[in-house]
Scaffold this motif. Structure first.
Motif, PDB file in Angstrom:
ATOM      1  N   LEU A 135       0.828  -1.206   0.000  1.00 33.17           N
ATOM      2  CA  LEU A 135       0.000   0.000   0.000  1.00 33.17           C
ATOM      3  C   LEU A 135       0.857   1.249   0.000  1.00 33.17           C
ATOM      4  N   GLU A 136       1.962   1.194   0.737  1.00 36.71           N
ATOM      5  CA  GLU A 136       2.861   2.352   0.732  1.00 36.71           C
ATOM      6  C   GLU A 136       3.391   2.605  -0.669  1.00 36.71           C
TER       7      GLU A 136
ATOM      8  N   GLN B  99       1.797   1.978  -3.443  1.00 40.08           N
ATOM      9  CA  GLN B  99       0.710   2.615  -4.200  1.00 40.08           C
ATOM     10  C   GLN B  99       0.608   4.086  -3.849  1.00 40.08           C
ATOM     11  N   LEU B 100       0.683   4.398  -2.555  1.00 42.28           N
ATOM     12  CA  LEU B 100       0.544   5.791  -2.147  1.00 42.28           C
ATOM     13  C   LEU B 100       1.716   6.623  -2.643  1.00 42.28           C
TER      14      LEU B 100
ATOM     15  N   ALA C 216       3.304   6.066  -5.386  1.00 41.89           N
ATOM     16  CA  ALA C 216       2.997   6.276  -6.807  1.00 41.89           C
ATOM     17  C   ALA C 216       1.950   7.373  -6.968  1.00 41.89           C
ATOM     18  N   ALA C 217       0.956   7.373  -6.086  1.00 39.63           N
ATOM     19  CA  ALA C 217      -0.101   8.382  -6.182  1.00 39.63           C
ATOM     20  C   ALA C 217       0.482   9.778  -5.982  1.00 39.63           C
ATOM     21  N   ARG C 218       1.470   9.880  -5.101  1.00 38.46           N
ATOM     22  CA  ARG C 218       2.035  11.194  -4.798  1.00 38.46           C
ATOM     23  C   ARG C 218       2.902  11.721  -5.934  1.00 38.46           C
TER      24      ARG C 218
ATOM     25  N   ARG D 279       2.351  11.340  -8.950  1.00 38.04           N
ATOM     26  CA  ARG D 279       1.519  11.687 -10.099  1.00 38.04           C
ATOM     27  C   ARG D 279       0.641  12.867  -9.765  1.00 38.04           C
ATOM     28  N   ARG D 280      -0.242  13.192 -10.676  1.00 38.55           N
ATOM     29  CA  ARG D 280      -1.043  14.401 -10.476  1.00 38.55           C
ATOM     30  C   ARG D 280      -2.169  14.193  -9.462  1.00 38.55           C
ATOM     31  N   LEU D 281      -2.259  12.982  -8.950  1.00 39.40           N
ATOM     32  CA  LEU D 281      -3.404  12.659  -8.107  1.00 39.40           C
ATOM     33  C   LEU D 281      -3.521  13.541  -6.867  1.00 39.40           C
ATOM     34  N   LEU D 282      -2.380  13.865  -6.270  1.00 37.30           N
ATOM     35  CA  LEU D 282      -2.477  14.561  -4.991  1.00 37.30           C
ATOM     36  C   LEU D 282      -2.098  16.032  -5.061  1.00 37.30           C
ATOM     37  N   LYS D 283      -1.805  16.506  -6.244  1.00 32.41           N
ATOM     38  CA  LYS D 283      -1.501  17.918  -6.378  1.00 32.41           C
ATOM     39  C   LYS D 283      -2.688  18.746  -5.923  1.00 32.41           C
TER      40      LYS D 283
ATOM     41  N   ALA E 233      -4.206  18.517  -3.236  1.00 34.36           N
ATOM     42  CA  ALA E 233      -5.075  17.802  -2.309  1.00 34.36           C
ATOM     43  C   ALA E 233      -4.455  17.706  -0.922  1.00 34.36           C
TER      44      ALA E 233
ATOM     45  N   LEU F 136      -4.332   4.532 -10.957  1.00 40.66           N
ATOM     46  CA  LEU F 136      -2.996   5.033 -10.674  1.00 40.66           C
ATOM     47  C   LEU F 136      -2.180   5.124 -11.963  1.00 40.66           C
TER      48      LEU F 136
ATOM     49  N   ARG G 245       5.538  -1.887 -12.104  1.00 41.99           N
ATOM     50  CA  ARG G 245       5.604  -1.132 -10.865  1.00 41.99           C
ATOM     51  C   ARG G 245       5.353  -2.022  -9.647  1.00 41.99           C
TER      52      ARG G 245
ATOM     53  N   LEU H 232      -2.996   2.997   6.864  1.00 40.51           N
ATOM     54  CA  LEU H 232      -1.564   2.964   7.158  1.00 40.51           C
ATOM     55  C   LEU H 232      -1.262   3.693   8.462  1.00 40.51           C
TER      56      LEU H 232
END
Lengths: 119, 119
Positions: A101-102, A104-105, A107-109, A111-115, A117, B21, B40, B105
């Motif tokens: 899970l870490e 995945q998170l 990877a999420a960071r 990318r544009r996902l968390l900009k 947010a 993702l 990944r 987490l």
DNA sequence: GAGACTATACGCTCAAGGCACATAGACGGG
DNA sequence: CCCGTCTATGTGCCTTGAGCGTATAGTCTC
């Protein structure tokens, strides 16, 4: 060493991980897991009783949890309760899932996902 | 405002989240998602072709992704490719899932799960 | 044109969860 | 005492989603 591979259990289902998480706290009986998960993850993961007890049965069969006869609270006894605790395998698998899970998170960071947010 | 509730889509299946993702990176076609996820998350989540395309169909139907006719790379064309991108709903749901996972987490860290497992 | 790779998609089966319901002991009120 | 509610565990039925194999077909190279 015939190393046990936690990876073969991954990915855990959200429900299974919630249960292991609740048990990481210490031993609990089913109904108490229900309340703990409901209260912590609120609306997002509604754990139904039927789902819980069947998930517990699966986790028992996979030796990720075990039933413990030692009821942790000598007062407030209830004969009906069955207490469960994590096994060493269960801990290993839960940790492996945390690592996944870490990833995945992370990877999420990147990318544009968390900009925008960020809290 | 009739606000759209991303929570109703939670929890995402591990596969669905991996796909979102991969698309957060930018538009991709199916086969490319396959390669991205495989590379990944390596061994832990093996994404099979059948699983992927059916998951894509579901995500399309839920309006979490959309097919985009604009092929991002004018050279290296392949008529067979279908490109997909995140919708605003898809981004919202993925963010909600990120929040949910971060909660898990955080819970894992406050418990005995990660004691001694720090890298 | 043979074969490998790219690309999408379907069929079959099983695992897991949603939801309703069954069972039963505990507990408190009227 | 009886009733309803809460605690506690469990089963039955159905749907969704994933694993795995296979079909189909275009592309690219030799």
């Amino acid at each position: 060493m015939d190393k046990f591979r936690p990876d073969t259990f991954l990915p855990l289902t959200p429900v299974a991980f919630e249960i292991l998480l609740a048990l990481a706290d210490g031993e609990r009986h089913g109904y108490s897991i229900l309340q703990e998960v409901e209260s912590r993850s609120g609306g997002t993961v509604a754990l139904h009783a039927g789902t819980l007890y069947r998930a517990l049965a699966r986790l028992l069969e996979s030796d990720l949890i075990e039933e413990c006869k030692t009821s942790p609270d000598p007062a407030n006894q209830d004969e009906r309760r069955r207490y469960y605790g994590l096994t060493s395998r269960g801990i290993a698998v839960a940790r492996a899932e945390v690592v996944r899970l870490e990833g995945q998170l992370r990877a999420a960071r990147t990318r544009r996902l968390l900009k925008g947010a960020r809290a």
